[in-house]
Motif scaffolding. Sequence first.
Motif, PDB file in Angstrom:
ATOM      1  N   LEU A 272       0.869  -1.160   0.000  1.00 14.92           N
ATOM      2  CA  LEU A 272       0.000   0.000   0.000  1.00 14.92           C
ATOM      3  C   LEU A 272       0.913   1.218   0.000  1.00 14.92           C
ATOM      4  CD1 LEU A 272      -3.252   0.599   1.802  1.00 14.92           C
ATOM      5  CD2 LEU A 272      -1.466   2.277   2.109  1.00 14.92           C
ATOM      6  N   GLU A 273       0.751   2.053  -1.011  1.00 10.40           N
ATOM      7  CA  GLU A 273       1.613   3.224  -1.184  1.00 10.40           C
ATOM      8  C   GLU A 273       0.716   4.442  -1.358  1.00 10.40           C
ATOM      9  OE1 GLU A 273       3.915   3.685  -4.971  1.00 10.40           O
ATOM     10  OE2 GLU A 273       5.552   3.181  -3.614  1.00 10.40           O
ATOM     11  N   PHE A 274       1.065   5.544  -0.726  1.00  5.22           N
ATOM     12  CA  PHE A 274       0.266   6.754  -0.795  1.00  5.22           C
ATOM     13  C   PHE A 274       0.642   7.583  -2.013  1.00  5.22           C
ATOM     14  CE2 PHE A 274       0.228   5.560   3.648  1.00  5.22           C
ATOM     15  CZ  PHE A 274      -1.119   5.623   3.926  1.00  5.22           C
ATOM     16  N   ALA A 275      -0.362   8.212  -2.600  1.00  6.13           N
ATOM     17  CA  ALA A 275      -0.133   9.104  -3.738  1.00  6.13           C
ATOM     18  C   ALA A 275       0.528  10.388  -3.222  1.00  6.13           C
ATOM     19  CB  ALA A 275      -1.457   9.436  -4.416  1.00  6.13           C
ATOM     20  N   PRO A 276       1.308  11.059  -4.053  1.00  2.49           N
ATOM     21  CA  PRO A 276       1.950  12.298  -3.603  1.00  2.49           C
ATOM     22  C   PRO A 276       0.905  13.332  -3.182  1.00  2.49           C
ATOM     23  CG  PRO A 276       2.772  11.652  -5.770  1.00  2.49           C
ATOM     24  CD  PRO A 276       1.665  10.719  -5.421  1.00  2.49           C
TER      25      PRO A 276
ATOM     26  N   GLY B  16      19.964  22.272  -4.867  1.00  5.57           N
ATOM     27  CA  GLY B  16      19.510  21.758  -6.143  1.00  5.57           C
ATOM     28  C   GLY B  16      18.785  20.425  -6.040  1.00  5.57           C
ATOM     29  N   TRP B  17      18.519  19.953  -4.816  1.00 10.49           N
ATOM     30  CA  TRP B  17      17.800  18.699  -4.631  1.00 10.49           C
ATOM     31  C   TRP B  17      16.311  18.952  -4.728  1.00 10.49           C
ATOM     32  CZ3 TRP B  17      20.836  17.465   0.428  1.00 10.49           C
ATOM     33  CH2 TRP B  17      22.148  17.097   0.101  1.00 10.49           C
ATOM     34  N   SER B  18      15.575  17.939  -5.135  1.00 10.96           N
ATOM     35  CA  SER B  18      14.120  18.078  -5.156  1.00 10.96           C
ATOM     36  C   SER B  18      13.553  17.440  -3.901  1.00 10.96           C
ATOM     37  CB  SER B  18      13.531  17.430  -6.406  1.00 10.96           C
ATOM     38  OG  SER B  18      13.847  16.061  -6.424  1.00 10.96           O
ATOM     39  N   GLY B  19      12.476  18.017  -3.414  1.00  9.88           N
ATOM     40  CA  GLY B  19      11.850  17.496  -2.211  1.00  9.88           C
ATOM     41  C   GLY B  19      10.509  18.151  -1.984  1.00  9.88           C
ATOM     42  N   SER B  20       9.810  17.696  -0.949  1.00 10.07           N
ATOM     43  CA  SER B  20       8.516  18.274  -0.589  1.00 10.07           C
ATOM     44  C   SER B  20       8.291  18.056   0.899  1.00 10.07           C
ATOM     45  CB  SER B  20       7.394  17.632  -1.409  1.00 10.07           C
ATOM     46  OG  SER B  20       7.176  16.316  -0.978  1.00 10.07           O
ATOM     47  N   GLY B  21       7.235  18.627   1.404  1.00 11.29           N
ATOM     48  CA  GLY B  21       6.888  18.465   2.808  1.00 11.29           C
ATOM     49  C   GLY B  21       5.989  17.268   3.048  1.00 11.29           C
ATOM     50  N   ASP B  22       5.698  16.505   2.017  1.00 13.78           N
ATOM     51  CA  ASP B  22       4.804  15.355   2.123  1.00 13.78           C
ATOM     52  C   ASP B  22       5.589  14.138   2.599  1.00 13.78           C
ATOM     53  OD1 ASP B  22       2.636  13.637   1.872  1.00 13.78           O
ATOM     54  OD2 ASP B  22       3.064  13.246  -0.244  1.00 13.78           O
ATOM     55  N   THR B  23       5.401  13.779   3.859  1.00 15.73           N
ATOM     56  CA  THR B  23       6.141  12.633   4.405  1.00 15.73           C
ATOM     57  C   THR B  23       5.476  11.294   4.078  1.00 15.73           C
ATOM     58  OG1 THR B  23       5.015  12.870   6.520  1.00 15.73           O
ATOM     59  CG2 THR B  23       7.146  13.956   6.277  1.00 15.73           C
ATOM     60  N   LEU B  24       4.188  11.313   3.713  1.00 15.25           N
ATOM     61  CA  LEU B  24       3.512  10.047   3.389  1.00 15.25           C
ATOM     62  C   LEU B  24       4.009   9.465   2.073  1.00 15.25           C
ATOM     63  CD1 LEU B  24      -0.175  10.599   4.498  1.00 15.25           C
ATOM     64  CD2 LEU B  24       1.539   9.110   5.508  1.00 15.25           C
TER      65      LEU B  24
ATOM     66  N   GLN C 189       6.883   8.735   1.462  1.00 14.51           N
ATOM     67  CA  GLN C 189       7.978   7.832   1.800  1.00 14.51           C
ATOM     68  C   GLN C 189       7.482   6.537   2.453  1.00 14.51           C
ATOM     69  OE1 GLN C 189      10.530  10.092   4.352  1.00 14.51           O
ATOM     70  NE2 GLN C 189      10.644  11.795   2.933  1.00 14.51           N
ATOM     71  N   VAL C 190       6.186   6.449   2.716  1.00 11.93           N
ATOM     72  CA  VAL C 190       5.628   5.311   3.453  1.00 11.93           C
ATOM     73  C   VAL C 190       5.163   4.231   2.476  1.00 11.93           C
ATOM     74  CG1 VAL C 190       3.796   4.573   5.015  1.00 11.93           C
ATOM     75  CG2 VAL C 190       4.910   6.781   5.350  1.00 11.93           C
ATOM     76  N   ARG C 191       5.628   3.013   2.706  1.00 12.24           N
ATOM     77  CA  ARG C 191       5.171   1.838   1.956  1.00 12.24           C
ATOM     78  C   ARG C 191       4.839   0.761   2.975  1.00 12.24           C
ATOM     79  NH1 ARG C 191       9.056   0.194  -2.760  1.00 12.24           N
ATOM     80  NH2 ARG C 191       7.190  -0.886  -3.407  1.00 12.24           N
TER      81      ARG C 191
END
Length: 106
Positions: A30-34, A45-53, A55-57
Motif C-alpha cells: 500500500l503506497e500513498f499518492a503524492p 539543487g535537490w528536489s523534495g517536498s513536505g509530504d512525508t507520506l 515515503q511510506v510503503r
Amino acid sequence: MAGPSQKARIYVPPRSAMQSGKGRTHGWVLEFAPGEKQRLDPLMGWSGSGDTLGQVRLHFPTREEAVAYAESKGLTYEVEEPKPVRIKAKVYADNFRFGRAENWTH
C-alpha cells in the motif's frame, strides 16, 4: 496517520530485473499518492517536498488485508491486479539448434 482525502495505491511490486524466478514476489504494498508537488531546493539543487507520506510503503501478505487496512483508515484506494508472469524454460540444446536466428556467442 493519513487523512480521509488521502489516496492510496495497492499493488504487487514487480520482481527485480535480477530475479529469474518467483521468489520474494509475494505480498501486496500500500503506497500513498503524492500529497504535494516536489520543489527544487535553491541552495543544493535537490528536489523534495513536505509530504512525508510519500515515503511510506506498507507491506501486507494478502490483498484482502491491504484493502481492509485502507477501509479501516477511511482511505480512498485503487487496487492494481498483478500481471501474470510467464517464464519460458530455456533448453541448452537450443544453443545448437539448426536455423536459429540469434548470433553464435561461443
